[in-house]
Write a protein that holds these residues in place. Structure first.
Motif, short mmCIF file in Angstrom:
data_model
loop_
_atom_site.label_atom_id
_atom_site.label_comp_id
_atom_site.label_asym_id
_atom_site.label_seq_id
_atom_site.Cartn_x
_atom_site.Cartn_y
_atom_site.Cartn_z
N ASN A 31 0.83 -1.21 0.00
CA ASN A 31 0.00 0.00 0.00
C ASN A 31 0.86 1.26 0.00
O ASN A 31 0.64 2.17 0.79
N TRP A 32 1.84 1.30 -0.91
CA TRP A 32 2.74 2.43 -1.02
C TRP A 32 2.02 3.56 -1.76
O TRP A 32 1.54 3.38 -2.88
N ARG A 33 1.93 4.73 -1.12
CA ARG A 33 1.11 5.83 -1.65
C ARG A 33 1.91 7.09 -1.95
O ARG A 33 2.85 7.42 -1.26
N THR A 34 1.43 7.79 -2.98
CA THR A 34 1.85 9.15 -3.28
C THR A 34 0.59 9.91 -3.68
O THR A 34 -0.51 9.34 -3.72
N LYS A 35 0.76 11.18 -4.05
CA LYS A 35 -0.38 11.95 -4.55
C LYS A 35 -0.97 11.33 -5.80
O LYS A 35 -2.16 11.43 -6.06
N SER A 36 -0.12 10.70 -6.61
CA SER A 36 -0.58 10.16 -7.89
C SER A 36 -1.32 8.84 -7.76
O SER A 36 -2.04 8.45 -8.67
N GLY A 37 -1.13 8.13 -6.66
CA GLY A 37 -1.83 6.85 -6.53
C GLY A 37 -1.22 5.94 -5.50
O GLY A 37 -0.42 6.37 -4.66
N GLU A 38 -1.59 4.69 -5.59
CA GLU A 38 -1.15 3.67 -4.64
C GLU A 38 -0.76 2.41 -5.39
O GLU A 38 -1.39 2.06 -6.39
N ILE A 39 0.25 1.74 -4.87
CA ILE A 39 0.64 0.42 -5.38
C ILE A 39 0.41 -0.57 -4.26
O ILE A 39 0.90 -0.39 -3.14
N ASP A 40 -0.35 -1.63 -4.57
CA ASP A 40 -0.73 -2.59 -3.54
C ASP A 40 0.48 -3.30 -2.94
O ASP A 40 0.62 -3.37 -1.72
N ILE A 41 1.33 -3.84 -3.81
CA ILE A 41 2.50 -4.58 -3.33
C ILE A 41 3.69 -4.24 -4.23
O ILE A 41 3.56 -4.21 -5.46
N ILE A 42 4.82 -3.98 -3.61
CA ILE A 42 6.08 -3.83 -4.34
C ILE A 42 6.97 -4.97 -3.86
O ILE A 42 7.19 -5.13 -2.66
N ALA A 43 7.41 -5.78 -4.82
CA ALA A 43 8.18 -6.97 -4.47
C ALA A 43 9.45 -7.03 -5.32
O ALA A 43 9.53 -6.39 -6.38
N TYR A 44 10.40 -7.81 -4.85
CA TYR A 44 11.68 -7.93 -5.55
C TYR A 44 12.06 -9.39 -5.62
O TYR A 44 11.99 -10.13 -4.64
N LYS A 45 12.43 -9.79 -6.82
CA LYS A 45 12.99 -11.13 -7.03
C LYS A 45 14.10 -10.93 -8.04
O LYS A 45 13.85 -10.66 -9.21
N ASP A 46 15.33 -10.97 -7.53
CA ASP A 46 16.53 -10.61 -8.27
C ASP A 46 16.48 -11.06 -9.72
O ASP A 46 16.23 -12.23 -9.97
N PRO A 47 16.70 -10.21 -10.66
CA PRO A 47 16.99 -8.78 -10.62
C PRO A 47 15.76 -7.92 -10.92
O PRO A 47 15.89 -6.82 -11.43
N VAL A 48 14.55 -8.41 -10.62
CA VAL A 48 13.33 -7.74 -11.06
C VAL A 48 12.58 -7.10 -9.89
O VAL A 48 12.31 -7.75 -8.88
N LEU A 49 12.26 -5.81 -10.06
CA LEU A 49 11.40 -5.10 -9.13
C LEU A 49 10.00 -5.13 -9.72
O LEU A 49 9.79 -4.73 -10.87
N VAL A 50 9.06 -5.63 -8.93
CA VAL A 50 7.71 -5.86 -9.44
C VAL A 50 6.70 -5.00 -8.69
O VAL A 50 6.64 -5.04 -7.46
N PHE A 51 5.92 -4.25 -9.46
CA PHE A 51 4.83 -3.46 -8.91
C PHE A 51 3.55 -4.25 -9.17
O PHE A 51 3.23 -4.55 -10.33
N VAL A 52 2.86 -4.60 -8.09
CA VAL A 52 1.74 -5.55 -8.20
C VAL A 52 0.42 -4.88 -7.83
O VAL A 52 0.28 -4.30 -6.76
#
Length: 120
Positions: A31-52
């Motif tokens: 639930n990472w938030r900014t003025k522009s919106g929210e991302i439910d889950i941010i995950a990492y699995k080397d070498p990929v950063l995934v916005f879910v």
């Protein structure tokens, strides 16, 4: 009614985070938030950063999924992801991916992970 739907969404996000963890992803943020919106889950699995984006659709179908994950929602997630990358520069060399996890949609696995659900 909104509280009921919110509780279903929160439970779906919890199940999705657990599923991703069990699949080898490190959960960086929820639930990472900014003025522009929210991302439910941010995950990492080397070498990929995934916005879910997590969608719990117990009465949904693919047409509904397309609607709730439409172009406007995708742009909002992408803009929010850019803010995340500006703030957390340690991920600047990572590959970036936008996924969706669909929870409880009839006709699909109870947790259906769509890798590369959309891109910029």
């Amino acid at each position: 009614m909104p509280d009921f739907r919110r509780n279903i969404g929160v439970a779906g996000e919890e199940r999705a985070a657990q599923f991703l963890s069990e699949s080898g992803y490190d959960i960086i943020a929820r639930n990472w938030r900014t003025k522009s919106g929210e991302i439910d889950i941010i995950a990492y699995k080397d070498p990929v950063l995934v916005f879910v984006e997590v969608k719990t659709l117990p009465r949904g179908d693919t047409r509904m999924l397309e609607q709730v994950l439409g172009t406007v929602k995708q742009k909002r997630i992408i803009e929010t992801a850019k803010y995340f990358l500006l703030e957390y520069r340690q991920y600047s060399n990572s590959c970036i991916r936008f996924d969706a996890v669909v929870v409880d949609m009839p006709g699909y696995d109870s947790l259906y992970h769509i890798e590369n659900a959309f891109s910029e």
